[in-house]
Design a protein around this motif. Structure first.
Motif, PDB file in Angstrom:
ATOM      1  N   VAL B 340       0.844  -1.194   0.000  1.00 32.33           N
ATOM      2  CA  VAL B 340       0.000   0.000   0.000  1.00 32.33           C
ATOM      3  C   VAL B 340       0.876   1.240   0.000  1.00 32.33           C
ATOM      4  O   VAL B 340       0.595   2.231  -0.681  1.00 32.33           O
ATOM      5  N   ARG B 341       1.951   1.173   0.765  1.00 37.65           N
ATOM      6  CA  ARG B 341       2.865   2.327   0.815  1.00 37.65           C
ATOM      7  C   ARG B 341       3.435   2.623  -0.556  1.00 37.65           C
ATOM      8  O   ARG B 341       3.536   3.769  -0.967  1.00 37.65           O
ATOM      9  N   GLU B 342       3.807   1.561  -1.282  1.00 36.17           N
ATOM     10  CA  GLU B 342       4.344   1.761  -2.631  1.00 36.17           C
ATOM     11  C   GLU B 342       3.323   2.455  -3.510  1.00 36.17           C
ATOM     12  O   GLU B 342       3.635   3.392  -4.235  1.00 36.17           O
ATOM     13  N   LYS B 343       2.088   1.972  -3.416  1.00 32.84           N
ATOM     14  CA  LYS B 343       1.007   2.575  -4.196  1.00 32.84           C
ATOM     15  C   LYS B 343       0.892   4.053  -3.870  1.00 32.84           C
ATOM     16  O   LYS B 343       0.731   4.895  -4.756  1.00 32.84           O
ATOM     17  N   LEU B 344       0.968   4.346  -2.573  1.00 31.15           N
ATOM     18  CA  LEU B 344       0.831   5.734  -2.141  1.00 31.15           C
ATOM     19  C   LEU B 344       1.980   6.573  -2.672  1.00 31.15           C
ATOM     20  O   LEU B 344       1.794   7.715  -3.098  1.00 31.15           O
ATOM     21  N   THR B 345       3.189   5.993  -2.663  1.00 33.11           N
ATOM     22  CA  THR B 345       4.344   6.703  -3.194  1.00 33.11           C
ATOM     23  C   THR B 345       4.133   6.993  -4.673  1.00 33.11           C
ATOM     24  O   THR B 345       4.393   8.103  -5.155  1.00 33.11           O
ATOM     25  N   ALA B 346       3.646   5.973  -5.377  1.00 30.75           N
ATOM     26  CA  ALA B 346       3.393   6.140  -6.804  1.00 30.75           C
ATOM     27  C   ALA B 346       2.379   7.253  -7.036  1.00 30.75           C
ATOM     28  O   ALA B 346       2.532   8.090  -7.938  1.00 30.75           O
ATOM     29  N   LEU B 347       1.374   7.277  -6.171  1.00 32.81           N
ATOM     30  CA  LEU B 347       0.346   8.308  -6.271  1.00 32.81           C
ATOM     31  C   LEU B 347       0.975   9.687  -6.096  1.00 32.81           C
ATOM     32  O   LEU B 347       0.657  10.636  -6.825  1.00 32.81           O
ATOM     33  N   GLY B 348       1.900   9.773  -5.147  1.00 34.17           N
ATOM     34  CA  GLY B 348       2.589  11.034  -4.902  1.00 34.17           C
ATOM     35  C   GLY B 348       3.353  11.477  -6.129  1.00 34.17           C
ATOM     36  O   GLY B 348       3.310  12.649  -6.538  1.00 34.17           O
ATOM     37  N   LYS B 349       4.052  10.533  -6.746  1.00 26.74           N
ATOM     38  CA  LYS B 349       4.840  10.848  -7.939  1.00 26.74           C
ATOM     39  C   LYS B 349       3.927  11.354  -9.053  1.00 26.74           C
ATOM     40  O   LYS B 349       4.229  12.318  -9.741  1.00 26.74           O
ATOM     41  N   LYS B 350       2.813  10.658  -9.193  1.00 29.09           N
ATOM     42  CA  LYS B 350       1.860  11.010 -10.234  1.00 29.09           C
ATOM     43  C   LYS B 350       1.361  12.437 -10.022  1.00 29.09           C
ATOM     44  O   LYS B 350       1.281  13.235 -10.948  1.00 29.09           O
ATOM     45  N   LEU B 351       1.066  12.719  -8.777  1.00 31.19           N
ATOM     46  CA  LEU B 351       0.591  14.057  -8.418  1.00 31.19           C
ATOM     47  C   LEU B 351       1.584  15.095  -8.901  1.00 31.19           C
ATOM     48  O   LEU B 351       1.235  16.117  -9.477  1.00 31.19           O
ATOM     49  N   ARG B 352       2.872  14.810  -8.656  1.00 34.13           N
ATOM     50  CA  ARG B 352       3.914  15.762  -9.026  1.00 34.13           C
ATOM     51  C   ARG B 352       4.044  15.885 -10.533  1.00 34.13           C
ATOM     52  O   ARG B 352       4.177  16.970 -11.077  1.00 34.13           O
TER      53      ARG B 352
END
Lengths: 329, 361
Positions: B340-352
């Motif tokens: 889940v953390r990885e997914k969240l990190t990916a989400l963060g990257k996407k946001l950026r």
């Protein structure tokens, strides 16, 4: 290859050893029978389970000794299926009486029928089973509802102006919890103007959890004057929390402390008047069982199948050192 | 620009492991603050011996959660090195506590005086506990048995062994100095278990900082073969982590038996192994081994206690208590799961990434 051979040798030795010990067990049993002793097979729960069980096992061992005219074999398990296997073994060994404290209430019909067919008389102690009454001679049990009622009656007789109770429960759903909780709940409902349950929580027979529960009531600043703990351990944990908060407890003090099971150390606390009440859960069933066996041996009929043991409640203001020595477990 | 920052913060948050137990802690604190601010009240009172003690829900949490925090330290190491958990810690506490009382009380379980100094009893308990740890460790490291299966042996037999050590009696220590470890040291208003937990944590932190233990443990956990090729002895390191857990168990046992100056073999530290594993999981550590964050595990342990105390405070119905706990635990564990953390990190990257072109135009 080598390992396989080794394993084969190992296994065969083990099997031989098992057979030998099996034979040895059988031999000693039959030789006992010829001496005119009454042969009993006793199936109990693991004596390490609790102080109650330890006392129960010790009492049985003392009562069914050779000196008293018994040839007793013991088997212990907390699992129903293992207990059933032991029961079948005892039936094959042709015991006269099978004494049983079942781990679980269900699943005993078959083996009890086997016992009946083989002429083995079954006496249940401590716990009943879900089987037809005709399959056993007698059932000797504690009445947990009565234990709770005795305790609550005692509490009512204290004539407090108001009862603000912290109720610490055992493992939810156990017979002891249900019986001991039931009486208090009923009393609180009956007279809600005087009685209130300040907190009601399970500590699962655990002293530290009880300590945390009482601590949390103290932290939230609620007032209370009775601690009703469903066993001694939990009462002890509760008292630890009271001591931490400098709340006085015992005879003539701010908080009444009640426990159950009559551990020796708990009765000593009563003697020192640090606690107020301790209810007995009688582990000494052997005298009742022997009475039943005596009657059956004389060919008498029992008045009733279910025998409920006498259980006391001790009050700190009247308890004596003799009570501690006699009833402490 | 603002959105970009948001993305950056998001990334930092989702990457840093300790954020998860910290967020859980904040969430619980916030819930209590809204529901009843008096939850946080701390007062200075006197206890029955006339010593000053702090009391309040927060103090109860740091007091009662300390054994779990100490166990979490050892459990984190074991998890990281062997990729499995020790489920025998509760039974091991019973054994260790039993040894402690046996030495203190000698053959008379009701003795009025101590038969041996507390430090001697504690050291013996440490040795016994570490031996049992070594037993578990040897099964895992040298016989390559699954940790949960290997420790199942002690889990099953431990409480009987504990009862056997004291001939099935329940010794009671009457000397008041023994109760200091689980309650208060006279004159110090902070609960002693918390001080012991802090000491354990500081020592572990220093060891991890100034020795290569942490590095070795992680490399064994990440890849055993590679670490062997690099000159490490993975078996020994695994064994070592179990022995260290044994030490943590002895310290936790000292606190547990000191709290009530006696022991009950069948219920002492019951189910604590599950809470200890949960603490490691809440800390966001992968239960399959490898990298670990000690502080996050310890914080995770206090979060569990925070939850328990909150549930007691709100007088959740006894029969429903485990269900409430389960719901919160599921939420926390899912959030702290590495995937889940990885997914969240990916989400963060996407946001950026989404932000950048928007900024250019």
């Amino acid at each position: 290859m080598k390992i396989k051979k080794l394993a084969a040798i190992l296994v065969s030795t083990l099997v031989c050893a098992a057979m030998l010990t099996g034979c040895a067990g059988g031999n000693s049993g039959s030789s006992g029978n010829s001496g005119g002793l009454i042969k009993v097979g006793i199936i109990n729960n693991d004596p390490n389970e609790s102080g109650y069980r330890t006392a129960n096992d010790k009492d049985l061992k003392e009562a069914f000794s050779k000196e008293n005219g018994f040839d007793a074999s013991f088997a212990y398990s907390l699992k129903n299926d293992e207990q059933i296997t032991y029961a079948q073994k005892f039936i094959q060994d042709e015991v006269d009486y099978l004494l049983l404290s079942a781990a679980d209430t269900a699943g005993w019909d078959g083996v009890l029928k086997e016992a009946q067919d083989a002429g083995v008389k079954v006496i249940l102690f401590d716990r009943t089973v879900d089987a037809d009454e005709s399959l056993y001679e007698a059932s000797i049990v504690s009445d947990m509802e009565k234990e709770g009622q005795t305790a609550v009656d005692w509490l009512k007789n204290q004539n407090l102006d108001k009862y603000e109770v912290i109720h610490i429960q055992g493992v939810m759903g156990s017979a002891a919890q249900k019986g001991r909780s039931g009486a208090l709940d009923a009393a609180a409902q009956e007279d809600s103007s005087k009685w209130s349950i300040v907190a009601q929580q399970t500590a699962e027979w655990n002293a530290e959890k009880a300590q945390q529960i009482v601590q949390s009531v103290i932290d939230s600043g609620k007032s209370f004057n009775v601690i009703y703990a469903e066993n001694d351990d939990m009462a002890k944990g509760a008292v630890a929390a009271l001591d931490k908060a400098n709340i006085s407890h015992g005879v003539g003090k701010d908080v009444i402390v009640m426990g159950f099971d009559c551990n020796k150390w708990a009765l000593e606390e009563l003697l020192k008047q640090n606690w107020n009440y301790d209810g007995q859960c009688n582990p000494f069933q052997s005298e009742y069982i022997r009475e039943v066996i005596q009657k059956l041996e004389n060919g008498e009929k029992l008045d009733q199948k279910t025998i409920i043991m006498n259980e006391k409640g001790f009050d700190a203001s009247t308890i004596t050192q003799e009570d501690v020595d006699k009833y402490g477990i | 620009m603002q959105k970009n920052k948001l993305g950056q913060i998001w990334e930092v948050i989702s990457r840093n492991q300790i954020i998860i137990p910290f967020a859980a802690l904040l969430l619980l604190a916030l819930f209590n603050l809204i529901a009843d601010p008096s939850f946080f009240r701390i007062t200075l009172n006197e206890n029955a011996n006339g010593d000053p003690v702090l009391s309040g829900n927060l103090i109860s949490i740091i007091d009662s959660g300390s054994e779990l925090a100490i166990l979490a330290i050892g459990m984190t190491l074991v998890t990281a090195a062997s990729g499995g958990q020790d489920i025998s810690v509760g039974a091991a506490i019973a054994i260790s506590g039993s040894v402690l009382l046996r030495v203190l009380c000698g053959s008379d379980s009701r003795s009025e005086t101590l038969q041996a100094p507390i430090i001697v009893a504690f050291l013996i308990a440490c040795v016994v506990s570490m031996l049992f740890g070594a037993f578990n460790g040897a099964l895992v490291a040298y016989f390559k048995i699954q940790p949960m299966v290997a420790t199942l042996i002690l889990f099953t037999a431990g409480r009987s062994v504990a009862a056997w050590i004291n001939n099935n009696e329940l010794p009671i220590v009457k000397d008041p100095s023994f109760s200091y470890f689980g309650n208060y040291i006279p004159g110090i208003p902070v609960p002693a278990p918390f001080l012991i937990a802090i000491a354990c944590f500081v020592i572990t932190w220093l060891v991890l900082k100034f020795t290569t233990l942490g590095l070795y443990v992680q490399s064994v956990g990440i890849n055993e073969k590679t670490s062997r090729l690099n000159g490490l002895n993975p078996e020994f390191i695994k064994l070592l982590t179990y022995v260290l857990l044994g030490l943590c168990v002895a310290v936790a046992a000292l606190i547990k038996v000191s709290r009530i100056s006696t022991i009950n073999y069948s219920v002492v530290a019951k189910d604590i192994e599950m809470d200890a594993i949960l603490a490691v999981a809440l800390g966001g550590n992968a239960l399959s081994g490898g990298k670990f964050n000690m502080a996050a595990s310890v914080l995770g342990a206090y979060v569990i206690q925070f939850l328990t105390t909150t549930l007691y405070k709100f007088e959740v119905n006894a029969t429903a208590l485990p269900a409430y706990k389960a719901v919160v635990v599921i939420l926390l564990v899912v959030l702290s799961a590495p995937t889940v953390r990885e997914k969240l990190t990916a989400l963060g990257k996407k946001l950026r990434r989404n932000d950048l072109p928007a900024e250019k135009t």
